[in-house]
Design a protein around this motif. Structure first.
Motif, PDB file in Angstrom:
ATOM      1  N   ILE A 132      22.547 -19.106 -12.045  1.00 43.76           N
ATOM      2  CA  ILE A 132      23.726 -18.226 -12.035  1.00 43.76           C
ATOM      3  C   ILE A 132      23.552 -17.121 -10.996  1.00 43.76           C
ATOM      4  O   ILE A 132      22.579 -16.360 -11.025  1.00 43.76           O
ATOM      5  CB  ILE A 132      23.953 -17.603 -13.442  1.00 43.76           C
ATOM      6  N   VAL A 133      24.523 -17.076 -10.106  1.00 43.72           N
ATOM      7  CA  VAL A 133      24.554 -16.053  -9.056  1.00 43.72           C
ATOM      8  C   VAL A 133      25.831 -15.250  -9.236  1.00 43.72           C
ATOM      9  O   VAL A 133      26.893 -15.831  -9.504  1.00 43.72           O
ATOM     10  CB  VAL A 133      24.555 -16.722  -7.655  1.00 43.72           C
ATOM     11  N   LYS A 134      25.715 -13.912  -9.137  1.00 44.78           N
ATOM     12  CA  LYS A 134      26.918 -13.089  -9.104  1.00 44.78           C
ATOM     13  C   LYS A 134      26.807 -12.072  -7.974  1.00 44.78           C
ATOM     14  O   LYS A 134      25.894 -11.236  -7.953  1.00 44.78           O
ATOM     15  CB  LYS A 134      27.141 -12.349 -10.426  1.00 44.78           C
ATOM     16  N   LYS A 135      27.730 -12.203  -7.053  1.00 46.68           N
ATOM     17  CA  LYS A 135      27.839 -11.217  -5.980  1.00 46.68           C
ATOM     18  C   LYS A 135      29.219 -10.598  -6.116  1.00 46.68           C
ATOM     19  O   LYS A 135      30.229 -11.308  -6.040  1.00 46.68           O
ATOM     20  CB  LYS A 135      27.696 -11.939  -4.632  1.00 46.68           C
ATOM     21  N   TYR A 136      29.264  -9.287  -6.400  1.00 47.86           N
ATOM     22  CA  TYR A 136      30.560  -8.624  -6.538  1.00 47.86           C
ATOM     23  C   TYR A 136      31.194  -8.462  -5.155  1.00 47.86           C
ATOM     24  O   TYR A 136      30.480  -8.419  -4.141  1.00 47.86           O
ATOM     25  CB  TYR A 136      30.384  -7.259  -7.199  1.00 47.86           C
ATOM     26  N   PRO A 137      32.526  -8.335  -5.114  1.00 50.05           N
ATOM     27  CA  PRO A 137      33.201  -8.162  -3.815  1.00 50.05           C
ATOM     28  C   PRO A 137      32.669  -6.950  -3.041  1.00 50.05           C
ATOM     29  O   PRO A 137      32.735  -6.917  -1.817  1.00 50.05           O
ATOM     30  CB  PRO A 137      34.670  -7.954  -4.198  1.00 50.05           C
ATOM     31  N   THR A 138      32.108  -5.964  -3.784  1.00 50.24           N
ATOM     32  CA  THR A 138      31.536  -4.785  -3.127  1.00 50.24           C
ATOM     33  C   THR A 138      30.252  -5.109  -2.365  1.00 50.24           C
ATOM     34  O   THR A 138      29.711  -4.254  -1.659  1.00 50.24           O
ATOM     35  CB  THR A 138      31.160  -3.737  -4.192  1.00 50.24           C
ATOM     36  N   GLY A 139      29.725  -6.322  -2.569  1.00 52.45           N
ATOM     37  CA  GLY A 139      28.470  -6.697  -1.915  1.00 52.45           C
ATOM     38  C   GLY A 139      27.274  -6.592  -2.854  1.00 52.45           C
ATOM     39  O   GLY A 139      26.181  -7.055  -2.514  1.00 52.45           O
ATOM     40  N   ASP A 140      27.463  -5.982  -4.046  1.00 54.82           N
ATOM     41  CA  ASP A 140      26.343  -5.876  -4.999  1.00 54.82           C
ATOM     42  C   ASP A 140      25.923  -7.269  -5.460  1.00 54.82           C
ATOM     43  O   ASP A 140      26.736  -8.026  -5.990  1.00 54.82           O
ATOM     44  CB  ASP A 140      26.755  -5.057  -6.228  1.00 54.82           C
ATOM     45  N   HIS A 141      24.657  -7.565  -5.258  1.00 62.88           N
ATOM     46  CA  HIS A 141      24.123  -8.863  -5.647  1.00 62.88           C
ATOM     47  C   HIS A 141      23.530  -8.715  -7.046  1.00 62.88           C
ATOM     48  O   HIS A 141      22.347  -8.438  -7.201  1.00 62.88           O
ATOM     49  CB  HIS A 141      23.047  -9.262  -4.636  1.00 62.88           C
ATOM     50  N   ALA A 142      24.346  -8.869  -8.087  1.00 63.65           N
ATOM     51  CA  ALA A 142      23.920  -8.527  -9.458  1.00 63.65           C
ATOM     52  C   ALA A 142      23.007  -9.583 -10.072  1.00 63.65           C
ATOM     53  O   ALA A 142      22.098  -9.252 -10.826  1.00 63.65           O
ATOM     54  CB  ALA A 142      25.140  -8.315 -10.339  1.00 63.65           C
ATOM     55  N   LEU A 143      23.238 -10.865  -9.785  1.00 63.79           N
ATOM     56  CA  LEU A 143      22.390 -11.939 -10.315  1.00 63.79           C
ATOM     57  C   LEU A 143      22.014 -12.879  -9.178  1.00 63.79           C
ATOM     58  O   LEU A 143      22.878 -13.294  -8.398  1.00 63.79           O
ATOM     59  CB  LEU A 143      23.136 -12.718 -11.416  1.00 63.79           C
ATOM     60  N   ARG A 144      20.711 -13.203  -9.109  1.00 59.57           N
ATOM     61  CA  ARG A 144      20.218 -13.959  -7.943  1.00 59.57           C
ATOM     62  C   ARG A 144      19.650 -15.313  -8.338  1.00 59.57           C
ATOM     63  O   ARG A 144      18.509 -15.623  -8.015  1.00 59.57           O
ATOM     64  CB  ARG A 144      19.128 -13.140  -7.242  1.00 59.57           C
ATOM     65  N   GLY A 145      20.424 -16.065  -9.113  1.00 58.92           N
ATOM     66  CA  GLY A 145      19.959 -17.412  -9.469  1.00 58.92           C
ATOM     67  C   GLY A 145      19.167 -17.386 -10.769  1.00 58.92           C
ATOM     68  O   GLY A 145      17.954 -17.603 -10.760  1.00 58.92           O
ATOM     69  N   VAL A 146      19.869 -17.137 -11.876  1.00 58.05           N
ATOM     70  CA  VAL A 146      19.193 -17.032 -13.178  1.00 58.05           C
ATOM     71  C   VAL A 146      19.284 -18.363 -13.921  1.00 58.05           C
ATOM     72  O   VAL A 146      20.367 -18.922 -14.088  1.00 58.05           O
ATOM     73  CB  VAL A 146      19.831 -15.901 -14.038  1.00 58.05           C
ATOM     74  N   ASP A 147      18.133 -18.865 -14.338  1.00 59.57           N
ATOM     75  CA  ASP A 147      18.050 -20.043 -15.206  1.00 59.57           C
ATOM     76  C   ASP A 147      17.613 -19.559 -16.584  1.00 59.57           C
ATOM     77  O   ASP A 147      16.654 -18.784 -16.688  1.00 59.57           O
ATOM     78  CB  ASP A 147      16.977 -21.024 -14.702  1.00 59.57           C
ATOM     79  N   LEU A 148      18.296 -20.029 -17.610  1.00 61.87           N
ATOM     80  CA  LEU A 148      17.965 -19.558 -18.962  1.00 61.87           C
ATOM     81  C   LEU A 148      18.471 -20.573 -19.974  1.00 61.87           C
ATOM     82  O   LEU A 148      19.579 -21.089 -19.836  1.00 61.87           O
ATOM     83  CB  LEU A 148      18.668 -18.207 -19.194  1.00 61.87           C
ATOM     84  N   GLU A 149      17.638 -20.833 -20.977  1.00 62.43           N
ATOM     85  CA  GLU A 149      18.071 -21.724 -22.046  1.00 62.43           C
ATOM     86  C   GLU A 149      17.856 -21.023 -23.380  1.00 62.43           C
ATOM     87  O   GLU A 149      16.772 -20.472 -23.610  1.00 62.43           O
ATOM     88  CB  GLU A 149      17.248 -23.016 -21.992  1.00 62.43           C
ATOM     89  N   VAL A 150      18.865 -20.991 -24.222  1.00 60.64           N
ATOM     90  CA  VAL A 150      18.736 -20.339 -25.535  1.00 60.64           C
ATOM     91  C   VAL A 150      19.056 -21.371 -26.604  1.00 60.64           C
ATOM     92  O   VAL A 150      20.177 -21.882 -26.665  1.00 60.64           O
ATOM     93  CB  VAL A 150      19.703 -19.129 -25.675  1.00 60.64           C
ATOM     94  N   PRO A 151      18.064 -21.687 -27.462  1.00 58.19           N
ATOM     95  CA  PRO A 151      18.328 -22.670 -28.515  1.00 58.19           C
ATOM     96  C   PRO A 151      19.125 -22.064 -29.674  1.00 58.19           C
ATOM     97  O   PRO A 151      19.264 -20.840 -29.766  1.00 58.19           O
ATOM     98  CB  PRO A 151      16.926 -23.072 -28.979  1.00 58.19           C
ATOM     99  N   GLU A 152      19.619 -22.950 -30.546  1.00 55.33           N
ATOM    100  CA  GLU A 152      20.280 -22.473 -31.773  1.00 55.33           C
ATOM    101  C   GLU A 152      19.315 -21.589 -32.536  1.00 55.33           C
ATOM    102  O   GLU A 152      18.109 -21.747 -32.436  1.00 55.33           O
ATOM    103  CB  GLU A 152      20.638 -23.671 -32.658  1.00 55.33           C
TER     104      GLU A 152
END
Ligand SMILES: Nc1ncnc2c1ncn2[C@@H]1O[C@H](COP(=O)(O)OP(=O)(O)OP(=O)(O)O)[C@@H](O)[C@H]1O
Length: 275
Positions: free
Chosen positions: A7-27
Motif C-alpha cells: 500500500i502506497v499513499k502519496k497525497y496531492p500535496t506531495g506527502d508520501h504517507a505510506l511507502r509500500g506497506v504489507d500487512l496481514e491481520v488474522p481473525e
C-alpha cells in the motif's frame, strides 16, 4: 482476514504517507499501530475502508479486494468494517439509542432511515449492546449529556451494531483520562474476543498498547519498522520506531490479575458520572 499488499499513499500535496506497506491481520487479532506523529497511522487505517484512496496496492478483506470496488460495492463492503473515532463522531442532539441505531443506516432502506424506523431486531440488538457496554440506563439520554468515556462506549456500540468482521479504531483514548482509557481498551479487546473480530487500533500510548494488544506494528515515515509481540518492544525497537531517546522508565504496565478482576466487576456495574 485482512491483507494489505504494497500500500502506497502519496497525497496531492506531495506527502508520501505510506511507502509500500504489507500487512496481514488474522481473525480475532487485536493489533496496535504505533509510531510518531506523521508516520502514516491514520492514513493506513483510512486506506483500509477507503476514506483515503490508496495511490497503489491491494487490500483484501477475506476474499474481497477493496481497492477495485466501485462506489456501490464499496458502500456494501464498508458494512463489514466498523470504525471507532477519537472524537466519538456522535450526533449530539440525538439520543444514545438513535446514535447506536445510526450504525444500521447502511442496512435499512432510504425511507426507513429518513423516518428513523428501524426493525425491532435492530432495536433489540441496540439494547443488548448498550447493556454490554454499561449504558443500558442511558438509552434515552442525549449524546451531549454524556462524559467522554460514555461517548466512546456509544461509539463502540454503534460500530458493533453493524456486525463487522473488522474494527478500525483511531486513537480511541486520546481524549480520555488514564483510568477511563484502560476501561475503554479493555472493553474493545473483550468485545473483539467475544465476537471474533480483527481489530486495528491506532494509538499513541505505548504502555496501553502493550497492555491490551496481542501484536504491535510500528510505522515510521510510512514504512513498517516493527511487527511483533508487546514484550518484544525493547528500547532498541522503540528507537527504531521513534528515533533516539532514553527509554528508561518506559515500562510495560502489567495488569495485576486480582486488580483486573475487581476492575471488571466494578466496570460492569459502574456508570461514569454525567458531566
Ligand atoms: N489530507 C492530507 N493531505 C495531505 N497530506 C496529508 C493529509 N493527511 C495526512 N497527510 C500527511 O501524511 C503523512 C502521514 O499523516 P498521518 O495523519 O497518516 O500520520 P499519523 O501517524 O496518523 O500522525 P498522528 O499520530 O499525528 O495522527 C504526514 O506527513 C501528513 O502531513
Amino acid at each position: 482476514m485482512l491483507r494489505l499488499e504494497q500500500i502506497v499513499k502519496k497525497y496531492p500535496t506531495g506527502d508520501h504517507a505510506l511507502r509500500g506497506v504489507d500487512l496481514e491481520v488474522p481473525e480475532h487479532q487485536v493489533m496496535a499501530l504505533i509510531g510518531p506523529s506523521g508516520a502514516g497511522k491514520s492514513t493506513l487505517i483510512r486506506c483500509i475502508n477507503r476514506l483515503v484512496e490508496p495511490t497503489s496496492g491491494r487490500i483484501w478483506l477475506k476474499d474481497l479486494e477493496m481497492v477495485s470496488l466501485n462506489a456501490r460495492e464499496l458502500r456494501r463492503a464498508r458494512r463489514r468494517i466498523g470504525m471507532i473515532f477519537q472524537e466519538y463522531a456522535l450526533v449530539e442532539r440525538l439520543t444514545v439509542m438513535e446514535n447506536v441505531l445510526s450504525g444500521r443506516l447502511g442496512y435499512v432502506g432510504f425511507w426507513q432511515s429518513w423516518f428513523r424506523r428501524f426493525p425491532q431486531t435492530d432495536i433489540d440488538h441496540a439494547f443488548m449492546l448498550l447493556d454490554r457496554v454499561g449504558l443500558a440506563e442511558f438509552a434515552d439520554k442525549r449524546a451531549d449529556a454524556l462524559s467522554g468515556g460514555q461517548r466512546q462506549r456509544v461509539g463502540i456500540a454503534r460500530a458493533l451494531i453493524q456486525q463487522p468482521d473488522l474494527l478500525l479504531v483511531d486513537e480511541p483514548t486520546a481524549s480520555l483520562d488514564p483510568k477511563t482509557s484502560r476501561q475503554i481498551m479493555r472493553l474493545i479487546t473483550e468485545l473483539a474476543r467475544e465476537r471474533n473480530l480483527a481489530v486495528i487500533i491506532n494509538i499513541h500510548d505505548v504502555p496501553l498498547a502493550q497492555m491490551f494488544a496481542q501484536r504491535i506494528v510500528g510505522l515510521r515515515q510510512g514504512t513498517l519498522v516493527y511487527d511483533g509481540t508487546p514484550e518484544g518492544l525493547t528500547a532498541d525497537r522503540l528507537t527504531d520506531i521513534y528515533g533516539e531517546e532514553n527509554w528508561e522508565g518506559q515500562f510495560k504496565a502489567e495488569e495485576d490479575p486480582a486488580t483486573e478482576a475487581q476492575a471488571q466487576i466494578a466496570d460492569a456495574r459502574r456508570f461514569d458520572p454525567v458531566v
